[in-house]
Design a protein around this motif. Structure first.
Motif, mmCIF file in Angstrom:
data_model
loop_
_atom_site.group_PDB
_atom_site.id
_atom_site.type_symbol
_atom_site.label_atom_id
_atom_site.label_comp_id
_atom_site.label_asym_id
_atom_site.label_seq_id
_atom_site.Cartn_x
_atom_site.Cartn_y
_atom_site.Cartn_z
ATOM 1 N N PHE A 1 0.831 -1.207 0.000
ATOM 2 C CA PHE A 1 0.000 0.000 0.000
ATOM 3 C C PHE A 1 0.866 1.257 0.000
ATOM 4 C CE2 PHE A 1 -3.566 -2.549 2.092
ATOM 5 C CZ PHE A 1 -4.217 -2.742 0.884
ATOM 6 N N ASN A 2 1.939 1.252 0.757
ATOM 7 C CA ASN A 2 2.856 2.396 0.758
ATOM 8 C C ASN A 2 3.480 2.588 -0.618
ATOM 9 O OD1 ASN A 2 2.313 2.886 3.439
ATOM 10 N ND2 ASN A 2 4.101 1.756 4.180
ATOM 11 N N GLU A 3 3.831 1.478 -1.268
ATOM 12 C CA GLU A 3 4.408 1.553 -2.613
ATOM 13 C C GLU A 3 3.391 2.123 -3.603
ATOM 14 O OE1 GLU A 3 5.839 -1.662 -5.926
ATOM 15 O OE2 GLU A 3 6.245 -2.117 -3.817
ATOM 16 N N ILE A 4 2.148 1.675 -3.497
ATOM 17 C CA ILE A 4 1.089 2.176 -4.388
ATOM 18 C C ILE A 4 0.848 3.660 -4.133
ATOM 19 C CG2 ILE A 4 -1.385 2.042 -4.858
ATOM 20 C CD1 ILE A 4 -1.166 -0.980 -4.383
ATOM 21 N N ASN A 5 0.774 4.040 -2.847
ATOM 22 C CA ASN A 5 0.571 5.458 -2.531
ATOM 23 C C ASN A 5 1.729 6.306 -3.044
ATOM 24 O OD1 ASN A 5 -1.860 4.988 -1.301
ATOM 25 N ND2 ASN A 5 -0.981 4.815 0.757
ATOM 26 N N GLY A 6 2.957 5.806 -2.931
ATOM 27 C CA GLY A 6 4.110 6.548 -3.465
ATOM 28 C C GLY A 6 4.035 6.692 -4.974
ATOM 29 N N ASN A 7 3.650 5.629 -5.659
ATOM 30 C CA ASN A 7 3.518 5.692 -7.118
ATOM 31 C C ASN A 7 2.409 6.656 -7.530
ATOM 32 O OD1 ASN A 7 5.589 3.873 -7.468
ATOM 33 N ND2 ASN A 7 4.237 2.106 -7.671
ATOM 34 N N GLU B 1 7.084 5.306 -18.281
ATOM 35 C CA GLU B 1 6.969 3.884 -17.974
ATOM 36 C C GLU B 1 5.706 3.662 -17.127
ATOM 37 O OE1 GLU B 1 9.178 1.113 -18.250
ATOM 38 O OE2 GLU B 1 10.308 2.201 -19.756
ATOM 39 N N PRO B 2 4.916 2.698 -17.433
ATOM 40 C CA PRO B 2 3.733 2.441 -16.607
ATOM 41 C C PRO B 2 4.149 1.839 -15.260
ATOM 42 C CG PRO B 2 3.911 0.773 -18.307
ATOM 43 C CD PRO B 2 4.981 1.804 -18.576
ATOM 44 N N VAL B 3 3.333 2.115 -14.299
ATOM 45 C CA VAL B 3 3.597 1.595 -12.964
ATOM 46 C C VAL B 3 2.922 0.237 -12.854
ATOM 47 C CG1 VAL B 3 3.259 1.972 -10.501
ATOM 48 C CG2 VAL B 3 3.707 3.912 -12.024
ATOM 49 N N VAL B 4 3.701 -0.765 -12.495
ATOM 50 C CA VAL B 4 3.179 -2.113 -12.347
ATOM 51 C C VAL B 4 3.170 -2.440 -10.862
ATOM 52 C CG1 VAL B 4 3.505 -4.539 -12.900
ATOM 53 C CG2 VAL B 4 4.070 -2.779 -14.583
ATOM 54 N N VAL B 5 2.001 -2.814 -10.378
ATOM 55 C CA VAL B 5 1.865 -3.161 -8.964
ATOM 56 C C VAL B 5 1.518 -4.636 -8.884
ATOM 57 C CG1 VAL B 5 0.582 -2.742 -6.842
ATOM 58 C CG2 VAL B 5 1.075 -0.858 -8.412
ATOM 59 N N THR B 6 2.302 -5.377 -8.125
ATOM 60 C CA THR B 6 2.013 -6.800 -7.933
ATOM 61 C C THR B 6 1.684 -7.031 -6.476
ATOM 62 O OG1 THR B 6 4.327 -7.268 -7.545
ATOM 63 C CG2 THR B 6 3.536 -7.516 -9.797
ATOM 64 N N SER B 7 0.917 -8.032 -6.223
ATOM 65 C CA SER B 7 0.493 -8.333 -4.863
ATOM 66 C C SER B 7 1.074 -9.665 -4.440
ATOM 67 C CB SER B 7 -1.028 -8.394 -4.810
ATOM 68 O OG SER B 7 -1.431 -8.817 -3.536
ATOM 69 N N THR B 8 1.424 -9.761 -3.172
ATOM 70 C CA THR B 8 1.946 -11.027 -2.635
ATOM 71 C C THR B 8 1.033 -11.491 -1.525
ATOM 72 O OG1 THR B 8 3.306 -9.896 -1.046
ATOM 73 C CG2 THR B 8 4.333 -10.426 -3.142
ATOM 74 N N VAL B 9 -0.087 -12.014 -1.901
ATOM 75 C CA VAL B 9 -1.003 -12.565 -0.915
ATOM 76 C C VAL B 9 -0.945 -14.068 -1.081
ATOM 77 C CG1 VAL B 9 -3.377 -12.702 -0.161
ATOM 78 C CG2 VAL B 9 -2.463 -10.546 -1.030
ATOM 79 N N GLY B 10 -0.527 -14.763 -0.068
ATOM 80 C CA GLY B 10 -0.367 -16.217 -0.127
ATOM 81 C C GLY B 10 -1.663 -16.923 0.204
#
Length: 191
Positions: free
Chosen positions: A103-109, A130-139
């Motif tokens: 979430f912090n990374e997304i808010n920064g972007n 460059e487009p911003v690519v957001v990936t999620s790590t939910v196991g």
């Protein structure tokens, strides 16, 4: 009452009024038999009570042993539940920290995009940055694997983010739209 006795008259021995049914020896032996039988019955009753008391004490010892085992079993269950609880708690904390980081990374972007929206556009209105690519790590919690790779695959190419202006929904025939000169919009239901 006065008794007169003559010393010259021979004394008469008093005879018993009733004849004896048993002799002295026979009555003593019968008394001994009755006392013996009574003592034997008392001993048998005491032995029977002792046997039942012994069985009851053994059953009580068995129950006490099982209760002690139950206490140890309860302690083992509590220890395992604490272990499982700590495991889940650490997984949830790790997942929470990963989500907070994303979430912090997304808010920064988003903040970076808001600061430079015009410099990243060319004359045609499309984005050149460059487009911003957001990936999620939910196991998956059921599989136990919460460390999913957060990097996109090498074969995937990032797609540009297209911004579309959302068109207002079409007019609803059940409502009448009126706009005032100060810019407020009112809707009135048509009967």
């Amino acid at each position: 009452m006065t008794t007169i006795s003559d010393p010259h008259v021979p004394s008469v021995a008093a005879e018993p009024m009733e004849p004896q049914l048993l002799g002295r020896d026979a009555s003593r032996s019968r008394l001994a038999v009755v006392v013996g039988v009574g003592l034997t019955l008392f001993a048998v009753l005491n032995a029977t009570a002792a046997i039942y008391l012994y069985r009851g004490i053994n059953d009580l010892r068995t129950v006490e042993g099982r209760l002690e085992e139950l206490g140890a079993f309860e302690q083992r269950i509590v220890a395992r539940l604490d272990t499982v609880n700590n495991g889940f708690q650490s997984r949830f904390e790790r997942l929470d920290s990963q989500l907070q980081g994303r979430f912090n990374e997304i808010n920064g972007n988003l903040a970076r995009l808001e600061q430079n929206p015009l410099s990243a556009r060319d004359d045609s209105g499309t984005s050149t940055a460059e487009p911003v690519v957001v990936t999620s790590t939910v196991g998956d919690a059921s599989s136990g694997n919460s460390d999913v790779a957060a990097e996109p695959a090498a074969a995937e190419t990032p797609r540009p983010i297209k911004r579309r202006s959302a068109a207002p929904p079409g007019p609803n025939p059940a409502y009448q739209r009126t706009e005032t000169p100060d810019g407020k919009v009112y809707y009135r239901k048509i009967n």
